[in-house]
Design a protein around this motif. Structure first.
Motif, PDB file in Angstrom:
ATOM      1  N   ARG A 183       0.867  -1.172   0.000  1.00  0.00           N
ATOM      2  CA  ARG A 183       0.000   0.000   0.000  1.00  0.00           C
ATOM      3  C   ARG A 183       0.908   1.228   0.000  1.00  0.00           C
ATOM      4  O   ARG A 183       1.705   1.397   0.916  1.00  0.00           O
ATOM      5  CB  ARG A 183      -0.922   0.021   1.224  1.00  0.00           C
ATOM      6  CG  ARG A 183      -1.892  -1.152   1.298  1.00  0.00           C
ATOM      7  CD  ARG A 183      -2.924  -1.108   0.180  1.00  0.00           C
ATOM      8  NE  ARG A 183      -3.869  -2.219   0.259  1.00  0.00           N
ATOM      9  CZ  ARG A 183      -3.702  -3.411  -0.314  1.00  0.00           C
ATOM     10  NH1 ARG A 183      -2.591  -3.650  -1.031  1.00  0.00           N
ATOM     11  NH2 ARG A 183      -4.596  -4.354  -0.199  1.00  0.00           N
ATOM     12  N   ARG A 196      -3.300   9.064   9.512  1.00  0.00           N
ATOM     13  CA  ARG A 196      -4.658   8.782   9.050  1.00  0.00           C
ATOM     14  C   ARG A 196      -4.627   8.010   7.732  1.00  0.00           C
ATOM     15  O   ARG A 196      -5.406   7.063   7.538  1.00  0.00           O
ATOM     16  CB  ARG A 196      -5.423  10.108   8.867  1.00  0.00           C
ATOM     17  CG  ARG A 196      -6.910   9.914   8.547  1.00  0.00           C
ATOM     18  CD  ARG A 196      -7.531  11.206   8.043  1.00  0.00           C
ATOM     19  NE  ARG A 196      -6.972  11.631   6.769  1.00  0.00           N
ATOM     20  CZ  ARG A 196      -7.301  11.074   5.598  1.00  0.00           C
ATOM     21  NH1 ARG A 196      -8.151  10.065   5.536  1.00  0.00           N
ATOM     22  NH2 ARG A 196      -6.741  11.530   4.484  1.00  0.00           N
ATOM     23  N   ARG A 197      -3.700   8.386   6.840  1.00  0.00           N
ATOM     24  CA  ARG A 197      -3.586   7.689   5.560  1.00  0.00           C
ATOM     25  C   ARG A 197      -3.144   6.242   5.765  1.00  0.00           C
ATOM     26  O   ARG A 197      -3.595   5.341   5.044  1.00  0.00           O
ATOM     27  CB  ARG A 197      -2.580   8.419   4.660  1.00  0.00           C
ATOM     28  CG  ARG A 197      -3.023   9.806   4.236  1.00  0.00           C
ATOM     29  CD  ARG A 197      -1.919  10.554   3.485  1.00  0.00           C
ATOM     30  NE  ARG A 197      -2.284  11.925   3.169  1.00  0.00           N
ATOM     31  CZ  ARG A 197      -1.478  12.798   2.580  1.00  0.00           C
ATOM     32  NH1 ARG A 197      -0.249  12.437   2.227  1.00  0.00           N
ATOM     33  NH2 ARG A 197      -1.903  14.015   2.343  1.00  0.00           N
ATOM     34  N   LEU A 199      -3.760   4.368   8.439  1.00  0.00           N
ATOM     35  CA  LEU A 199      -4.927   3.634   8.955  1.00  0.00           C
ATOM     36  C   LEU A 199      -5.901   3.314   7.827  1.00  0.00           C
ATOM     37  O   LEU A 199      -6.466   2.202   7.762  1.00  0.00           O
ATOM     38  CB  LEU A 199      -5.629   4.439  10.041  1.00  0.00           C
ATOM     39  CG  LEU A 199      -4.842   4.650  11.348  1.00  0.00           C
ATOM     40  CD1 LEU A 199      -5.673   5.469  12.326  1.00  0.00           C
ATOM     41  CD2 LEU A 199      -4.442   3.324  11.975  1.00  0.00           C
ATOM     42  N   THR A 200      -6.107   4.269   6.927  1.00  0.00           N
ATOM     43  CA  THR A 200      -6.994   4.024   5.783  1.00  0.00           C
ATOM     44  C   THR A 200      -6.446   2.912   4.900  1.00  0.00           C
ATOM     45  O   THR A 200      -7.178   2.029   4.458  1.00  0.00           O
ATOM     46  CB  THR A 200      -7.160   5.328   4.957  1.00  0.00           C
ATOM     47  OG1 THR A 200      -7.743   6.338   5.774  1.00  0.00           O
ATOM     48  CG2 THR A 200      -8.033   5.079   3.743  1.00  0.00           C
ATOM     49  N   ALA A 201      -5.132   2.938   4.656  1.00  0.00           N
ATOM     50  CA  ALA A 201      -4.513   1.913   3.805  1.00  0.00           C
ATOM     51  C   ALA A 201      -4.640   0.528   4.423  1.00  0.00           C
ATOM     52  O   ALA A 201      -4.712  -0.464   3.697  1.00  0.00           O
ATOM     53  CB  ALA A 201      -3.038   2.257   3.594  1.00  0.00           C
ATOM     54  N   GLY A 203      -7.202  -0.349   6.276  1.00  0.00           N
ATOM     55  CA  GLY A 203      -8.622  -0.620   6.504  1.00  0.00           C
ATOM     56  C   GLY A 203      -9.012  -0.521   7.965  1.00  0.00           C
ATOM     57  O   GLY A 203      -9.926  -1.203   8.420  1.00  0.00           O
ATOM     58  N   GLU A 205      -9.569   2.637   9.636  1.00  0.00           N
ATOM     59  CA  GLU A 205     -10.158   3.904  10.027  1.00  0.00           C
ATOM     60  C   GLU A 205     -11.646   3.755  10.290  1.00  0.00           C
ATOM     61  O   GLU A 205     -12.317   2.936   9.679  1.00  0.00           O
ATOM     62  CB  GLU A 205      -9.928   4.960   8.941  1.00  0.00           C
ATOM     63  CG  GLU A 205      -9.468   6.254   9.525  1.00  0.00           C
ATOM     64  CD  GLU A 205      -9.397   7.369   8.514  1.00  0.00           C
ATOM     65  OE1 GLU A 205      -8.915   8.437   8.894  1.00  0.00           O
ATOM     66  OE2 GLU A 205      -9.796   7.177   7.356  1.00  0.00           O
TER      67      GLU A 205
END
Length: 205
Positions: A183, A196-197, A199-201, A203, A205
Motif C-alpha cells: 500500500r 490517518r492515511r 490507517l486508511t490503507a 482498513g 479507520e
C-alpha cells in the motif's frame, strides 16, 4: 493460537517509518492487541552489531554484494529470533524495513542482480512474507532534508541524491509488482495526516 499479523514499513530515508510505526502500535495496543516493534538492521543483539558496521561511514569500502550478505545475515537472525516467535504467539509484528529495502537499496540503488538478491533473501527469511507493506513515499530531497536535520549522515545517507532516486523508483516498482501486499502512502504531510492515511490503507479507520 491464531498467527499474528506481520506489517512492514518501507521507504527512503526520512520518510517517517519509525514515527508512523509507533503511531500505529499505539492504536493497536489501545485496541487490546499485543504488538512487537522491531527494525532492520538491528532487531537483535547480533543485528545491533551488524547495524553498527553497515551504517558506519568508516566502512565505505564495503562492496555491494558484501553489504547484501550482511543485511541478509541480520534478517536471518531477526526472523528466527524475534519475528517468527512473536507471530506464533499471536502478536502483531511491526517492522521498520524488511527484504524490500534490500531489493530497493542494493538492487535498484547499487545495481546488484535482483534475482540473486531475491534468492538470498528467500534463504534468509525461510520464505516469510508480510501480510502488508506500507510504503511511505516521499520526494528524495524532502526525505534527506528530514533525515539529516540535526546530525551528520551515516554510511548510506551519505550517498548522492541520484542513488536515492533509484531506490525510490525501486520501491515504487516493487509496489506495482506486488499490489496484493503493498500500500503506497504519500508521506508529504504532517505526521497525523500521514497516520490517518496509514490507517486508511490498512482498513482500520
Amino acid at each position: 493460537m491464531t498467527r499474528g499479523k506481520f506489517i512492514v514499513f518501507e521507504g527512503i530515508d526520512g520518510s517517517g517509518k519509525t514515527t508512523q510505526m509507533e503511531l500505529l502500535a499505539r492504536v493497536l495496543e489501545a485496541r487490546g492487541m499485543p504488538v512487537l516493534r522491531t527494525r532492520e538492521p538491528g532487531g537483535t543483539r547480533v543485528g545491533d552489531r551488524l547495524r553498527g558496521l553497515l551504517l558506519d561511514p568508516d566502512y565505505r569500502d564495503l562492496t555491494p554484494r558484501t553489504e547484501a550478505f550482511l543485511y541478509a545475515a541480520d534478517r536471518a537472525q531477526h526472523v528466527t529470533e524475534k519475528i517468527l516467535p512473536a507471530l506464533h504467539r499471536g502478536e502483531t509484528v511491526l517492522c521498520d524495513r524488511f527484504l524490500y529495502s534490500t531489493l530497493a537499496y542494493q538492487g535498484w540503488g547499487r545495481g546488484v542482480d535482483i534475482v540473486f538478491l531475491t534468492r538470498l533473501n528467500q534463504l534468509a527469511t525461510g520464505g516469510l512474507a508480510p501480510d502488508r507493506v506500507i510504503l511511505l513515499d516521499l520526494e528524495v530531497e524532502d526525505g534527506l532534508r528530514r533525515a539529516l536535520k540535526n546530525r551528520p549522515p551515516d554510511r548510506l545517507e551519505g550517498e548522492k541524491a541520484a542513488f536515492f532516486r533509484r531506490v525510490r523508483q525501486g520501491y515504487l516498482e516493487q509496489a506495482s509488482r506486488w499490489p496484493e501486499i503493498f500500500r503506497v502512502v504519500r508521506a508529504d504531510a504532517p505526521e497525523q495526516e500521514v497516520h490517518r492515511r496509514v490507517l486508511t490503507a490498512l482498513g482500520m479507520e
